[in-house]
Design a protein around this motif. Structure first.
Motif, PDB file in Angstrom:
ATOM      1  N   VAL A 177       0.664  -1.175   0.013  1.00 58.62           N
ATOM      2  CA  VAL A 177      -0.034  -0.110   0.103  1.00 58.62           C
ATOM      3  C   VAL A 177       0.875   1.375  -0.074  1.00 58.62           C
ATOM      4  N   SER A 178       0.496   2.221  -0.658  1.00 57.83           N
ATOM      5  CA  SER A 178       1.181   3.564  -0.785  1.00 57.83           C
ATOM      6  C   SER A 178       1.198   4.348   0.596  1.00 57.83           C
ATOM      7  N   LEU A 179       2.088   4.951   1.078  1.00 57.60           N
ATOM      8  CA  LEU A 179       2.422   5.306   2.450  1.00 57.60           C
ATOM      9  C   LEU A 179       1.353   6.317   2.807  1.00 57.60           C
ATOM     10  N   ALA A 180       1.006   7.000   1.910  1.00 63.38           N
ATOM     11  CA  ALA A 180      -0.128   8.041   1.564  1.00 63.38           C
ATOM     12  C   ALA A 180      -1.492   7.675   2.103  1.00 63.38           C
ATOM     13  N   ASP A 181      -1.635   6.475   1.100  1.00 62.10           N
ATOM     14  CA  ASP A 181      -2.860   5.647   1.599  1.00 62.10           C
ATOM     15  C   ASP A 181      -2.854   5.129   3.247  1.00 62.10           C
ATOM     16  N   LEU A 182      -1.933   4.470   3.444  1.00 63.46           N
ATOM     17  CA  LEU A 182      -1.774   3.918   4.749  1.00 63.46           C
ATOM     18  C   LEU A 182      -1.966   5.074   5.991  1.00 63.46           C
ATOM     19  N   ALA A 183      -1.365   6.279   5.519  1.00 64.97           N
ATOM     20  CA  ALA A 183      -1.507   7.501   6.796  1.00 64.97           C
ATOM     21  C   ALA A 183      -2.694   7.885   6.615  1.00 64.97           C
ATOM     22  N   ARG A 184      -3.408   7.940   5.746  1.00 65.88           N
ATOM     23  CA  ARG A 184      -5.151   8.178   5.722  1.00 65.88           C
ATOM     24  C   ARG A 184      -5.892   7.321   6.335  1.00 65.88           C
ATOM     25  N   THR A 185      -5.409   5.724   6.388  1.00 66.57           N
ATOM     26  CA  THR A 185      -6.125   4.722   6.926  1.00 66.57           C
ATOM     27  C   THR A 185      -5.965   4.571   8.512  1.00 66.57           C
ATOM     28  N   VAL A 186      -4.678   4.695   8.695  1.00 68.26           N
ATOM     29  CA  VAL A 186      -4.242   4.390  10.023  1.00 68.26           C
ATOM     30  C   VAL A 186      -3.772   5.747  10.964  1.00 68.26           C
ATOM     31  N   GLY A 187      -4.676   5.987  11.731  1.00 66.80           N
ATOM     32  CA  GLY A 187      -4.352   7.178  12.700  1.00 66.80           C
ATOM     33  C   GLY A 187      -3.568   6.911  13.976  1.00 66.80           C
ATOM     34  N   VAL A 188      -2.417   7.428  14.351  1.00 61.92           N
ATOM     35  CA  VAL A 188      -1.700   7.137  15.456  1.00 61.92           C
ATOM     36  C   VAL A 188      -1.557   8.285  16.554  1.00 61.92           C
ATOM     37  N   VAL A 189      -2.094   7.992  17.736  1.00 59.63           N
ATOM     38  CA  VAL A 189      -1.678   8.842  18.741  1.00 59.63           C
ATOM     39  C   VAL A 189      -0.689   8.237  19.724  1.00 59.63           C
ATOM     40  N   SER A 190       0.602   9.005  19.964  1.00 58.55           N
ATOM     41  CA  SER A 190       1.261   8.217  20.672  1.00 58.55           C
ATOM     42  C   SER A 190       1.667   8.608  22.063  1.00 58.55           C
ATOM     43  N   GLN A 191       2.372   8.082  23.061  1.00 59.27           N
ATOM     44  CA  GLN A 191       2.634   8.690  24.325  1.00 59.27           C
ATOM     45  C   GLN A 191       3.589   9.978  24.269  1.00 59.27           C
ATOM     46  N   GLU A 192       4.124   9.959  23.238  1.00 56.08           N
ATOM     47  CA  GLU A 192       4.989  11.371  23.197  1.00 56.08           C
ATOM     48  C   GLU A 192       4.467  12.537  22.189  1.00 56.08           C
ATOM     49  N   THR A 193       3.886  13.411  22.846  1.00 50.60           N
ATOM     50  CA  THR A 193       2.950  14.352  21.921  1.00 50.60           C
ATOM     51  C   THR A 193       3.984  15.211  21.353  1.00 50.60           C
ATOM     52  N   TYR A 194       3.872  15.635  20.114  1.00 49.39           N
ATOM     53  CA  TYR A 194       4.638  16.589  19.321  1.00 49.39           C
ATOM     54  C   TYR A 194       3.648  17.532  18.595  1.00 49.39           C
ATOM     55  N   LEU A 195       3.755  18.817  19.239  1.00 49.81           N
ATOM     56  CA  LEU A 195       2.912  19.822  18.636  1.00 49.81           C
ATOM     57  C   LEU A 195       3.732  21.039  18.131  1.00 49.81           C
ATOM     58  N   LEU A 196       3.552  21.403  16.739  1.00 47.35           N
ATOM     59  CA  LEU A 196       4.312  22.615  16.164  1.00 47.35           C
ATOM     60  C   LEU A 196       4.394  24.001  16.790  1.00 47.35           C
ATOM     61  N   HIS A 197       5.185  24.736  16.600  1.00 48.48           N
ATOM     62  CA  HIS A 197       5.390  26.036  16.966  1.00 48.48           C
ATOM     63  C   HIS A 197       4.256  26.980  16.223  1.00 48.48           C
ATOM     64  N   THR A 198       3.015  26.749  16.449  1.00 42.91           N
ATOM     65  CA  THR A 198       2.293  27.609  15.721  1.00 42.91           C
ATOM     66  C   THR A 198       0.954  27.536  16.532  1.00 42.91           C
ATOM     67  N   THR A 199      -0.245  28.210  15.985  1.00 39.62           N
ATOM     68  CA  THR A 199      -1.499  28.229  16.599  1.00 39.62           C
ATOM     69  C   THR A 199      -2.063  26.920  16.939  1.00 39.62           C
ATOM     70  N   VAL A 200      -2.950  26.838  17.665  1.00 41.89           N
ATOM     71  CA  VAL A 200      -3.668  25.439  17.904  1.00 41.89           C
ATOM     72  C   VAL A 200      -4.495  25.182  16.718  1.00 41.89           C
ATOM     73  N   ARG A 201      -5.066  26.319  15.995  1.00 43.00           N
ATOM     74  CA  ARG A 201      -5.866  25.835  14.729  1.00 43.00           C
ATOM     75  C   ARG A 201      -4.899  25.229  13.596  1.00 43.00           C
ATOM     76  N   GLU A 202      -3.757  25.741  13.643  1.00 46.55           N
ATOM     77  CA  GLU A 202      -2.845  25.155  12.463  1.00 46.55           C
ATOM     78  C   GLU A 202      -2.341  23.708  12.899  1.00 46.55           C
ATOM     79  N   ASN A 203      -2.186  23.686  14.128  1.00 46.74           N
ATOM     80  CA  ASN A 203      -1.834  22.166  14.589  1.00 46.74           C
ATOM     81  C   ASN A 203      -2.926  21.380  14.379  1.00 46.74           C
TER      82      ASN A 203
END
Length: 601
Positions: A434-460
């Motif tokens: 399966v293409s990695l893009a299809d797999l990313a749309r199919t499988v959602g991951v929430v890990s114990q190590e949370t990473y947020l970008l240095h931007t607004t909540v909305r953009e995150n």
């Protein structure tokens, strides 16, 4: 569609990339000049225009000594003012024309160089994005950044000006040599005596600087590592709590001091050799004057010819030294090209298949068949012969002691790593097909190590799905029980989260990450201890949201609190990479086995 259930042989279609040997690494360091030249293939027209400008400029500039000879030998002795004015105006016109051509040449060549630099930067960045998670766990923090910024930045002079410098200096040197021969072939032979020692000394300097540049770039990478580790939010917090600030400063100071030494050695490498060359070049005019005065060599030479020849000979010094300097710069910069090409040549461990199988109408049936996985450099397998079946719309909970292989198994489902043996399928399709893009749309991951970008909540949140509307963003936040927290902020969803999300508590960051994943609405959810940072009350609220959102989708959850997985359709107990028990909560308790012991503990 793959039908294999066992592991393929090493080097097969799904083979694990073999480690790079020391000999292969050494060969990769040898950079081909042909490969560097290929960087400019798409700019042939611009380079041809630059070359034409250089040739015209060099030929035009050669008129200056002949004009000077006419001034000295004809206009001044005859006091011909008209001829003198025409010659002087011609000299000014030649200077003006070569200056204009020089500006145009610089504009075109710099544009080409910057576009090549841009291509290199983006190619390296894109290639590194394709690397597996394992590459980044093996690579020092700051090393990657140093390659993209310091190494490519250090190549700027070579990429933007080397080709034009070679063409310009070579053309000028050839044109000057032709003009010198036209004026006096005898004096030209005296001038060319300087070439053999110049070439010899240049080669010595070039190899010396190449070695120093390689060491300097490694030290720059070390410096970047110290900066990244010492000045990130987590690094500063760690140094303050451990009182390690002074030792970090000492480490940085020592690295910076070594860099000073290497920079000095790089700049001074071969300077005495260049000084020797300068003395030799300076002595040539004296030899020419001597030859012009000897009866055997002067041959009726006029003063104008002698002055013009001396001017040409002095002009020859600049392009010759330029060519020699470019040779030194190019040779020493091969160390930079080697470091960049080393990253570009990295094999992609988790790559898109050549002919991907589309994932359409995903039901979410996940199956692991005889799965085994061993981390590079480890002798003990992280997973061994794991077989699990997760029907669509059901929940699988993974439990076990730390290091039992739970997170590794979850990573294989999302294909953050590739299995060593066996296979993982979704609706019967091997995830490696399966293409990695299809797999990313199919499988959602929430890990114990949370990473947020240095931007607004909305953009995150929108990072998960750029086309998401504000209403959809708020709906995902409500489902993750974080909307009220965000709405209570002065700027609401437009609040900056700060570096790595440190504006929020651990529980709030975790819920924002959960909302970000839910915004993608994946058919399969992988929750790697996703509620580990939440307090009991918040965890209960988020767990209730998960139970509601898990209806109709397949969920694989890893939890450290068994109370959160008691309602899972299936619970698998892992121990040292193997499934030792599986079943429902009540059944496992009744067996009084490993799960019952964990529950009691």
């Amino acid at each position: 569609m793959s039908s294999r259930s066992g592991g393929p042989p090493r080097g097969g279609r799904y083979g694990v990339p073999r480690p790079v040997t020391a000999q292969e690494r050494e060969e990769a360091q040898r950079v081909s000049l042909r490969r560097i030249a290929r960087l400019f293939v798409g700019h042939r027209v611009s380079l041809a225009a630059v070359t034409a400008i250089i040739v015209v400029s060099s030929v035009v500039s050669m008129a200056q000594p002949f004009l000077l000879r006419s001034v000295i030998d004809r206009a001044l002795p005859r006091q011909d003012v008209g001829l003198l004015v025409r010659l002087v105006l011609a000299m000014v016109a030649v200077a003006a024309l070569t200056s204009v051509l020089g500006v145009v040449q610089t504009w075109i060549s710099t544009g080409v160089g910057q576009r090549v630099m841009h291509t290199l930067r983006t190619d390296v960045f894109a290639h590194l994005q394709r690397q597996s998670l394992g590459f980044f766990t093996r690579t020092r923090t700051g090393e990657v950044q140093s390659r993209i910024t310091n190494d490519i930045g250090g190549m700027q002079e070579v990429v933007t000006s080397t080709a034009t410098s070679i063409a310009s200096n070579l053309t000028t040197a050839v044109a000057t040599a032709v003009a010198m021969l036209a004026l006096s072939w005898k004096l030209s032979l005296i001038s060319l005596l300087v070439m053999p020692p110049a070439i010899y000394l240049t080669r010595k300097v070039a190899h010396l600087r190449r070695e120093i540049v390689a060491r300097r770039q490694r030290e720059l990478a070390d410096l970047n590592v110290v900066i990244e580790e010492g000045l990130s939010v987590s690094g500063v917090q760690l140094s303050k709590t451990l009182g390690s600030g002074p030792s970090l400063v000492e480490r940085f100071t020592a690295s910076s001091a070594r860099l000073i030494d290497l920079e000095l050695r790089s700049e001074l490498a071969g300077r005495w050799r260049w000084a020797t060359m300068s003395v030799i070049f300076a002595a040539i005019p004296a030899a020419i004057y001597l030859a012009a005065g000897l009866p055997a060599t002067r041959g009726g030479m006029t003063i104008g010819t002698l002055v013009a020849f001396t001017a040409l000979q002095s002009g020859l010094f600049r392009p010759l030294m330029g060519l020699l300097s470019v040779g030194v710069t190019l040779t020493s910069s091969l160390a930079l090209f080697a470091r960049i090409f080393e990253y570009l040549d990295l094999p992609v461990e988790v790559a898109d298949p050549a002919q991907p199988v589309p994932l359409t109408d995903v039901r979410g049936h996940v199956r692991l068949e005889g799965v085994g996985f061993t981390y590079p450099g480890s002798e003990e397998p992280a997973l061994a012969d794991v077989t699990l079946d997760v029907p669509a719309g059901t929940t699988l909970a993974l439990v076990g002691e730390t290091g039992s292989g739970k997170s590794t198994l979850a990573a294989l489902v999302a294909r953050l790593q590739d299995v060593g043996t066996g296979r993982v399928t979704i609706d019967g399709i091997d995830v490696r097909d399966v293409s990695l893009a299809d797999l990313a749309r199919t499988v959602g991951v929430v890990s114990q190590e949370t990473y947020l970008l240095h931007t607004t909540v909305r953009e995150n949140l929108r990072y998960a799905r750029p086309e998401a509307t504000d209403a959809e963003i708020e709906a995902a936040a409500r489902a993750a029980r974080v909307h009220d927290v965000i709405a209570g902020l002065p700027e609401g969803y437009d609040t900056m989260v700060g570096s790595r999300g440190h504006r929020f508590s651990g529980g709030e960051r975790q819920r924002i990450a959960i909302a970000r994943t839910l915004l993608r609405d994946p058919a399969i959810l992988v929750l790697d201890e996703a509620t580990s940072a939440l307090d009991t009350e918040t965890e209960r609220a988020v767990q209730a949201a998960f139970e509601q959102l898990s209806r109709g989708r397949t969920t694989i959850t890893i939890a450290h609190r068994l109370s959160t997985v008691r309602h899972a359709h299936q619970i698998a107990v892992l121990d040292h990479g193997r499934v030792v028990e599986s079943g429902a909560h009540a059944d496992l308790l009744a067996r009084a086995g490993r799960y019952a012991a964990l529950a009691a503990a």
